[in-house]
Write a protein that holds these residues in place. Structure first.
Motif, PDB file in Angstrom:
ATOM      1  N   PHE A  35       0.827  -1.211   0.000  1.00 51.12           N
ATOM      2  CA  PHE A  35       0.000   0.000   0.000  1.00 51.12           C
ATOM      3  C   PHE A  35       0.861   1.261   0.000  1.00 51.12           C
ATOM      4  O   PHE A  35       0.566   2.233  -0.704  1.00 51.12           O
ATOM      5  CB  PHE A  35      -0.918  -0.018   1.226  1.00 51.12           C
ATOM      6  CG  PHE A  35      -1.818   1.182   1.317  1.00 51.12           C
ATOM      7  CD1 PHE A  35      -2.828   1.385   0.393  1.00 51.12           C
ATOM      8  CD2 PHE A  35      -1.660   2.117   2.336  1.00 51.12           C
ATOM      9  CE1 PHE A  35      -3.666   2.495   0.472  1.00 51.12           C
ATOM     10  CE2 PHE A  35      -2.488   3.221   2.431  1.00 51.12           C
ATOM     11  CZ  PHE A  35      -3.495   3.402   1.501  1.00 51.12           C
ATOM     12  N   LEU A  36       1.944   1.249   0.780  1.00 53.92           N
ATOM     13  CA  LEU A  36       2.846   2.410   0.812  1.00 53.92           C
ATOM     14  C   LEU A  36       3.559   2.592  -0.519  1.00 53.92           C
ATOM     15  O   LEU A  36       3.786   3.723  -0.970  1.00 53.92           O
ATOM     16  CB  LEU A  36       3.860   2.256   1.952  1.00 53.92           C
ATOM     17  CG  LEU A  36       3.293   2.402   3.369  1.00 53.92           C
ATOM     18  CD1 LEU A  36       4.350   2.067   4.412  1.00 53.92           C
ATOM     19  CD2 LEU A  36       2.757   3.800   3.596  1.00 53.92           C
ATOM     20  N   THR A  37       3.913   1.481  -1.177  1.00 58.82           N
ATOM     21  CA  THR A  37       4.531   1.572  -2.500  1.00 58.82           C
ATOM     22  C   THR A  37       3.578   2.243  -3.476  1.00 58.82           C
ATOM     23  O   THR A  37       3.974   3.119  -4.263  1.00 58.82           O
ATOM     24  CB  THR A  37       4.910   0.174  -3.021  1.00 58.82           C
ATOM     25  OG1 THR A  37       5.782  -0.451  -2.081  1.00 58.82           O
ATOM     26  CG2 THR A  37       5.604   0.260  -4.370  1.00 58.82           C
ATOM     27  N   CYS A  38       2.321   1.866  -3.408  1.00 53.01           N
ATOM     28  CA  CYS A  38       1.288   2.501  -4.236  1.00 53.01           C
ATOM     29  C   CYS A  38       1.220   3.999  -3.948  1.00 53.01           C
ATOM     30  O   CYS A  38       1.245   4.826  -4.866  1.00 53.01           O
ATOM     31  CB  CYS A  38      -0.058   1.833  -3.961  1.00 53.01           C
ATOM     32  SG  CYS A  38      -1.518   2.826  -4.355  1.00 53.01           S
ATOM     33  N   SER A  39       1.155   4.353  -2.670  1.00 45.91           N
ATOM     34  CA  SER A  39       0.980   5.767  -2.306  1.00 45.91           C
ATOM     35  C   SER A  39       2.219   6.601  -2.622  1.00 45.91           C
ATOM     36  O   SER A  39       2.104   7.749  -3.057  1.00 45.91           O
ATOM     37  CB  SER A  39       0.616   5.897  -0.824  1.00 45.91           C
ATOM     38  OG  SER A  39       1.661   5.422  -0.005  1.00 45.91           O
ATOM     39  N   TYR A  40       3.415   6.035  -2.417  1.00 45.87           N
ATOM     40  CA  TYR A  40       4.646   6.770  -2.714  1.00 45.87           C
ATOM     41  C   TYR A  40       4.762   7.073  -4.204  1.00 45.87           C
ATOM     42  O   TYR A  40       5.114   8.188  -4.602  1.00 45.87           O
ATOM     43  CB  TYR A  40       5.874   5.984  -2.255  1.00 45.87           C
ATOM     44  CG  TYR A  40       6.059   5.910  -0.754  1.00 45.87           C
ATOM     45  CD1 TYR A  40       5.532   6.890   0.086  1.00 45.87           C
ATOM     46  CD2 TYR A  40       6.760   4.858  -0.172  1.00 45.87           C
ATOM     47  CE1 TYR A  40       5.691   6.819   1.455  1.00 45.87           C
ATOM     48  CE2 TYR A  40       6.938   4.778   1.204  1.00 45.87           C
ATOM     49  CZ  TYR A  40       6.397   5.761   2.014  1.00 45.87           C
ATOM     50  OH  TYR A  40       6.561   5.693   3.374  1.00 45.87           O
ATOM     51  N   SER A  77      -3.747  -1.403  -7.749  1.00 44.72           N
ATOM     52  CA  SER A  77      -4.883  -2.212  -8.225  1.00 44.72           C
ATOM     53  C   SER A  77      -5.343  -3.225  -7.179  1.00 44.72           C
ATOM     54  O   SER A  77      -6.432  -3.793  -7.288  1.00 44.72           O
ATOM     55  CB  SER A  77      -4.510  -2.932  -9.523  1.00 44.72           C
ATOM     56  OG  SER A  77      -3.446  -3.850  -9.289  1.00 44.72           O
ATOM     57  N   LEU A  78      -4.515  -3.445  -6.151  1.00 42.59           N
ATOM     58  CA  LEU A  78      -4.872  -4.416  -5.107  1.00 42.59           C
ATOM     59  C   LEU A  78      -5.860  -3.855  -4.092  1.00 42.59           C
ATOM     60  O   LEU A  78      -6.462  -4.608  -3.334  1.00 42.59           O
ATOM     61  CB  LEU A  78      -3.609  -4.867  -4.356  1.00 42.59           C
ATOM     62  CG  LEU A  78      -2.565  -5.653  -5.136  1.00 42.59           C
ATOM     63  CD1 LEU A  78      -1.337  -5.890  -4.267  1.00 42.59           C
ATOM     64  CD2 LEU A  78      -3.150  -6.977  -5.614  1.00 42.59           C
ATOM     65  N   PHE A  79      -6.021  -2.528  -4.084  1.00 43.37           N
ATOM     66  CA  PHE A  79      -6.787  -1.901  -3.003  1.00 43.37           C
ATOM     67  C   PHE A  79      -7.930  -1.053  -3.527  1.00 43.37           C
ATOM     68  O   PHE A  79      -7.806  -0.379  -4.561  1.00 43.37           O
ATOM     69  CB  PHE A  79      -5.855  -1.010  -2.170  1.00 43.37           C
ATOM     70  CG  PHE A  79      -4.617  -1.709  -1.681  1.00 43.37           C
ATOM     71  CD1 PHE A  79      -4.675  -2.602  -0.623  1.00 43.37           C
ATOM     72  CD2 PHE A  79      -3.379  -1.482  -2.298  1.00 43.37           C
ATOM     73  CE1 PHE A  79      -3.538  -3.252  -0.168  1.00 43.37           C
ATOM     74  CE2 PHE A  79      -2.233  -2.131  -1.852  1.00 43.37           C
ATOM     75  CZ  PHE A  79      -2.315  -3.020  -0.792  1.00 43.37           C
ATOM     76  N   ASN A  80      -9.033  -1.060  -2.777  1.00 40.94           N
ATOM     77  CA  ASN A  80     -10.107  -0.105  -3.053  1.00 40.94           C
ATOM     78  C   ASN A  80     -10.134   0.923  -1.914  1.00 40.94           C
ATOM     79  O   ASN A  80      -9.271   0.909  -1.035  1.00 40.94           O
ATOM     80  CB  ASN A  80     -11.457  -0.807  -3.204  1.00 40.94           C
ATOM     81  CG  ASN A  80     -11.862  -1.571  -1.953  1.00 40.94           C
ATOM     82  OD1 ASN A  80     -11.378  -1.302  -0.836  1.00 40.94           O
ATOM     83  ND2 ASN A  80     -12.769  -2.530  -2.101  1.00 40.94           N
TER      84      ASN A  80
END
Length: 273
Positions: free
Chosen positions: A70-75, A88-91
């Motif tokens: 999740f942090l990789t996505c947000s960064y 894509s893994l998270f809603n």
């Protein structure tokens, strides 16, 4: 070409506070609420969903690994302005759960979870008011203000305890592992309080046309360029005298050495906290 002074004892007070280091920073028991949430139903639901998307047995994942994704996505979204494949893994509901996990950690490690988290920052709080006092004194003496601007640079870990010491973003109910749903509208959201490039600004005004001498010096506080309302008045501007009076206990009775001294008696860390 300004000379920069490194003062870790002031800006990294948390590293120099033995009580905080021993009883919170290096004490696994202090993060019991965080660890409980990692094993709770909300995180379990996210784990199962991510495991299914990755075609992995859920046993091969844990909350820490999912948080890294999740942090990789947000960064990548924040820094590179791109949508990472990990997103894509998270809603949105997953994001709220993972945000709460991070807020729990910040709450118990840097916020209101334990008194020592914020009390350790009083050395910085007092330093700020010493600079303001000096400016007021010079102004009253009609002297040039020797330091019209003071810039101190630290980290989110510097700001979060300081804001807690001042009483900002405090919820009536503590953040815990079992009250995720009740905290949906919480004030304590670390991502909003200390985002990238977070900043806290104290602005001191000298006002000429006032009715009383107490109104001559007034203060505003801005967090991330937005005015904060003072607790004692719910206004965004306060006389300096009223502000000092409101924080009188911290300014006069919070002593870093005593606050941060480890207890000499043989008690457990949890008992002390």
């Amino acid at each position: 070409e300004v000379e920069v002074e490194v003062n870790d004892s002031l800006m990294r007070f948390f590293d120099h506070c033995a009580k905080f280091v021993a009883l919170v920073e290096e004490n696994d028991a202090a993060m019991c609420q965080v660890n409980a949430f990692k094993e709770g139903p909300e995180m379990r639901k996210v784990l199962e969903k991510v495991a299914s998307a990755l075609c992995l047995p859920v046993e091969e994942l844990n909350a820490d690994l999912v948080q890294v994704a999740f942090l990789t996505c947000s960064y990548e979204m924040a820094i590179k302005n791109m949508t990472s494949p990990w997103c894509s893994l998270f809603n949105e509901e997953d994001a709220k759960v993972l945000e709460y996990l991070n807020d729990l950690k910040q709450y118990w490690k840097r916020g209101y979870g334990y008194d020592i988290n914020s009390r350790s920052s009083c050395i910085l709080f007092q330093d700020i008011f010493q600079h303001l006092d000096k400016a007021v004194e010079e102004s009253k003496s009609s002297k040039p203000i020797s330091s019209p601007l003071i810039v101190q640079v630290g980290h989110a870990e510097t700001l979060q305890p300081l804001l807690a010491l001042m009483g900002f973003f405090k919820d009536e109910e503590p953040l815990k592992a079992d009250n995720y749903a009740r905290q949906a509208h919480r004030k304590f959201r670390s991502g909003r309080i200390v985002p990238y490039a977070a900043n806290l600004v104290f602005v001191l005004y000298h006002c000429d046309q006032v009715k009383t001498s107490d109104e001559e010096y007034q203060v505003q506080i801005l967090l991330n360029e937005k005015l904060l309302s003072f607790h004692h008045s719910n206004e965004t501007i306060s006389t300096y005298a009223d502000l000092k009076d409101y924080y009188k206990d911290i300014l006069e009775n919070c002593h870093f050495k005593e606050e941060c001294e480890l207890p000499k008696v043989n008690i457990t860390a949890v008992d002390e906290l």
